[in-house]
Design an enzyme around this catalytic site. Structure first.
Site, PDB file in Angstrom:
ATOM      1  N   ASP A  61      -5.549  -2.995  -3.219  1.00  0.00           N
ATOM      2  CA  ASP A  61      -4.535  -2.671  -2.211  1.00  0.00           C
ATOM      3  C   ASP A  61      -3.803  -3.906  -1.686  1.00  0.00           C
ATOM      4  OD1 ASP A  61      -3.357  -1.838   0.392  1.00  0.00           O
ATOM      5  OD2 ASP A  61      -4.410   0.036  -0.045  1.00  0.00           O
ATOM      6  N   SER A  69       0.838  -1.204   0.000  1.00  0.00           N
ATOM      7  CA  SER A  69       0.000   0.000   0.000  1.00  0.00           C
ATOM      8  C   SER A  69       0.871   1.252   0.000  1.00  0.00           C
ATOM      9  CB  SER A  69      -0.958  -0.049   1.200  1.00  0.00           C
ATOM     10  OG  SER A  69      -1.957   0.933   1.081  1.00  0.00           O
TER      11      SER A  69
END
Length: 763
Positions: A316, A79
């Site tokens: 993500d 991320s």
């Protein structure tokens, strides 16, 4: 001076807008790597924090006699941490500057720049009923008044209103906007002045970025019944490496930008990343991508094989793997070693222990929406890293136990060697021919002393050879999946048995059949590497006890020899075997012979004997004796310790230590952790997207926290009992804090009051 490397394997967590804080930390890590490179090259001290690091390395050398080099050779991220890991890796591998990235973070990592134009309010009256929601969030006395400088509060309120009034039930942020931002950053870095690569020649840099495959891909699992099942796997890891080649391109900017875009596709905020989106952006920018097929085959192998790679929806990376330790641990297997290593795993956690507080104080029983939100976003990200740290700790404990056993049985082993060779051994000149003969004699004697236990040890060695060959062929072929490895392993073992190369018995003259000895002489890299590493450890012990300069030629001989064997573990020298390793009708016998021919361990053994002969001959009798006893005693040590290590041997000599960088750990300036220092934790960690003042604040604290913890980590490498003197650590930290403030104050114009506060707190 004795050479020593502090090697950092960096693991970067997710954190949404706290990406700006983590950029400050990775920026400081980059400054340390640059200072260390300049120090090793004998270059003049740079300015800013680099000058402080440079002076600290000088001071360590004067106090301890150790020439320390600090480098980052493994980076893994998810991320927001994945974005920063991508750019740090690019800077380390290419020598490019991270300064343009800083400007980009501060100027364009903003909600208005990231907002998808198609999802924003179409006119001033659109969703006018949503304005009270924005007012509720931005009311006087609320979070904005408490955390934002007065001059920027109107900006935050205006952006918050626009954000709340944007189109709902579609991701408000634009994927193409984020991707263009990444590509702009790479262009800016490439256009800025460039320095040297920040790693030694031949030292590879490996980057791992976690991604979540939303739809998943099939993976086969072996069971007892049914024999095989198919499971859906959602975890992906994009891997990049420069293979230690300073001239080669680390990776195409398009590929790195895609990895950064995919790993940061926060669910609900950004649309999933797709290859089709990247293709469209590159077409708009008129940028070619010649390595497209090779990248997709490597990064999305299942999807590429099914011809659907451009349709894969990637979200993500922190959804399933917020702390990607595992790929970083696996990367240790291909590390070269030319000097003593202090290996650290350093993880960046911007908000340790924090829960995303959507509902303030949690009720006794979570409600419907809280349960859903927690399950979808909060709980996966907050899972502890205990399993990862226990794996590292278990490995370190095995090594420590092995070293304790070696120390405990050393006197007995040395007695066995002396009784075997007699005291005249230390009077004879250690020619290469004698070393070879002595080594063979010691191995036969160790096998005989071990009795039937040698058969178990020998089988463990052959099994280890089979595992290593299968893993090597699997990496060379670069075809995905554990099933492929199992097939290779089965074929390799069948070939070993066909050659009768697994025959250990006391009835043989050397306790093993000629075919078995041929296999080990051609393929047993592990035995050679463990022997040299044990010799290097013994030399380090003698060096610490005696501070003896005469050991330097011996040290060079050990590490030069070790480098040759470690090169055989890497995949790059064997790329000519890729098609053969991928073939459906594997000819494993031919592959084993080709691997043996390309490694040519017999030549490496001969060259090692020549180097060690020269090194040993330059030692005094007092130093030559323990080194020869360690070298010839190695078969006795290995028989005793290899089962304990479960066949893995020693990686990089020593146990791994783990260090954390977070607001909770850096308290020299201000205690209180993230709550007392960071602004981006506001609005559920999206806060820094709403204000440049937020971003400047968090970036500056990132540099300060990073500098403090890096100094702690550097000083923790000092030998036991060594120190820099009373008050020196506090003085060094104060110097680096002030250097960072002096360097950043002209750039960070939105937070003048913070600089005044910090200078007062630092004193």
């Amino acid at each position: 001076m004795a050479d020593k490397e502090l090697r950092l394997a960096l693991v970067c967590y997710g954190g949404i807008s706290l990406a700006v804080y983590m950029h400050g930390i990775t920026k400081e890590i980059w400054h340390l790597a640059r200072a260390s490179r300049a120090h090793r090259d004998g270059a003049e001290s740079p300015d800013g924090s680099e000058a402080v690091y440079h002076a600290l390395l000088d001071e360590i050398g004067e106090a301890t006699g150790i020439r320390l080099r600090t480098l980052v050779d493994i980076v893994a991220g998810a991320s927001a941490g994945g974005i920063n890991g991508v750019f740090l890796a690019q800077a380390i591998s290419t020598g490019q500057s991270l300064d343009p990235l800083t400007d980009l973070w501060l100027e364009t990592a903003d909600v208005e720049a990231l907002l998808n134009p198609a999802q924003g309010p179409s006119h001033k009256l659109a969703k006018i009923w949503a304005v009270p929601l924005a007012w509720m969030f931005a009311r006087e006395g609320g979070a904005i008044d408490a955390t934002v400088e007065p001059g920027t509060r109107a900006e935050v309120r205006a952006k918050l209103e626009k954000f709340v009034r944007s189109r709902w039930f579609e991701p408000p942020f634009g994927g193409k906007e984020l991707l263009n931002m990444m590509l702009d950053a790479f262009d800016a870095m490439a256009a800025a002045p460039c320095g040297p690569r920040l790693l030694p020649d031949g030292q590879p840099l490996d980057l791992f970025v976690t991604v979540t495959d939303f739809r998943g891909h099939p993976e086969r699992l072996k069971l007892n019944s049914p024999p095989e099942v198919v499971e859906t796997e959602h975890r992906l890891v994009f891997s990049f490496s420069d293979h230690g080649d300073a001239e080669a391109e680390f990776a195409a900017p398009a590929e790195l930008a895609f990895a950064a875009r995919a790993t940061s596709s926060f669910p609900g905020a950004f649309p999933p990343a797709t290859v089709a989106e990247l293709d469209a952006v590159l077409a708009d920018r008129r940028v070619s991508w010649p390595g497209r097929e090779a990248f997709l085959r490597h990064a999305l192998p299942r999807q590429h094989a099914a011809n659907v790679a451009d349709k894969a929806a990637l979200i993500d990376g922190s959804v399933l793997a917020n702390a990607p330790f595992r790929p970083a641990i696996d990367a240790l297997k291909e590390r070269p070693a030319r000097r003593q290593i202090d290996r650290r795993f350093v993880f960046i956690d911007p908000t340790p222990g924090q829960r995303i507080g959507f509902y303030g104080e949690a009720p006794d029983n979570p409600g419907f929406f809280q349960t859903i939100i927690g399950a979808l976003s909060e709980l996966p990200r907050q899972q502890p890293i205990r399993d990862n740290l226990e794996a590292i700790g278990g490995r370190s404990r095995r090594i420590e136990r092995m070293l304790a056993i070696v120390e405990r049985i050393r006197a007995e082993v040395e007695g066995q060697v002396e009784s075997l060779f007699g005291y005249t051994l230390f009077l004879d000149y250690p020619t290469p021919k004698r070393l070879h003969a002595w080594r063979s004699r010691a191995q036969v004697a160790a096998a005989a002393k071990a009795g039937y236990g040698h058969a178990a040890y020998g089988m463990l060695k052959v099994e280890g050879v089979a595992d290593r060959i299968a893993t090597h062929l699997h990496q060379i072929g670069d075809l995905p999946g554990p099933e492929r490895w199992r097939r290779l392993r089965g074929a390799v073992w069948a070939e070993i048995q066909r050659r009768h190369a697994d025959d250990f018995a006391t009835s043989h003259a050397a306790s093993a059949s000629p075919a078995t000895l041929d296999l080990l002489r051609a393929h047993d890299l592990g035995f050679r590497i463990r022997r040299l590493r044990l010799l290097a450890r013994r030399l380090t012990e003698l060096d610490q006890a005696n501070k003896n300069a005469e050991l330097a030629p011996m040290r060079d001989a050990i590490y030069e020899s070790l480098a040759g064997y470690l090169e055989c573990q890497r995949t790059d020298p064997f790329m000519g075997l890729r098609e053969a390793a991928r073939a459906a009708d594997l000819n494993v016998g031919a592959l084993l012979d080709s691997l043996a021919a390309r490694m040519d361990l017999r030549t490496l053994d001969r060259e090692t004997d020549e180097r060690l002969s020269i090194g040993l001959s330059q030692l005094s009798k007092e130093m030559r004796r323990p080194m020869l006893l360690a070298y010839l005693g190695f078969p006795f040590f290995d028989i005793a310790t290899l089962p304990l290590l479960q066949g893995e041997g020693l990686n990089e000599f020593d146990p791994i230590r783990v260090d954390r960088i977070s607001p909770d750990d850096a308290t020299s300036i201000r205690a209180g952790g993230a709550q007392a220092t960071l602004k981006g934790i506001q609005f559920n960690n999206f806060g820094a997207f709403f204000s440049r003042a937020y971003r400047e604040n968090d970036y500056l604290w990132g540099r300060l926290h990073g500098a403090e913890r890096l100094i702690d980590i550097i000083l923790s490498t000092l030998p036991t009992g060594a120190s820099l003197g009373p008050g020196r650590v506090a003085t060094i930290k104060r110097a680096i804090f002030l250097a960072i403030l002096d360097q950043e104050q002209p750039r960070l114009a939105a937070i003048p009051n913070l600089f005044d506060q910090l200078r007062a707190e630092i004193g």
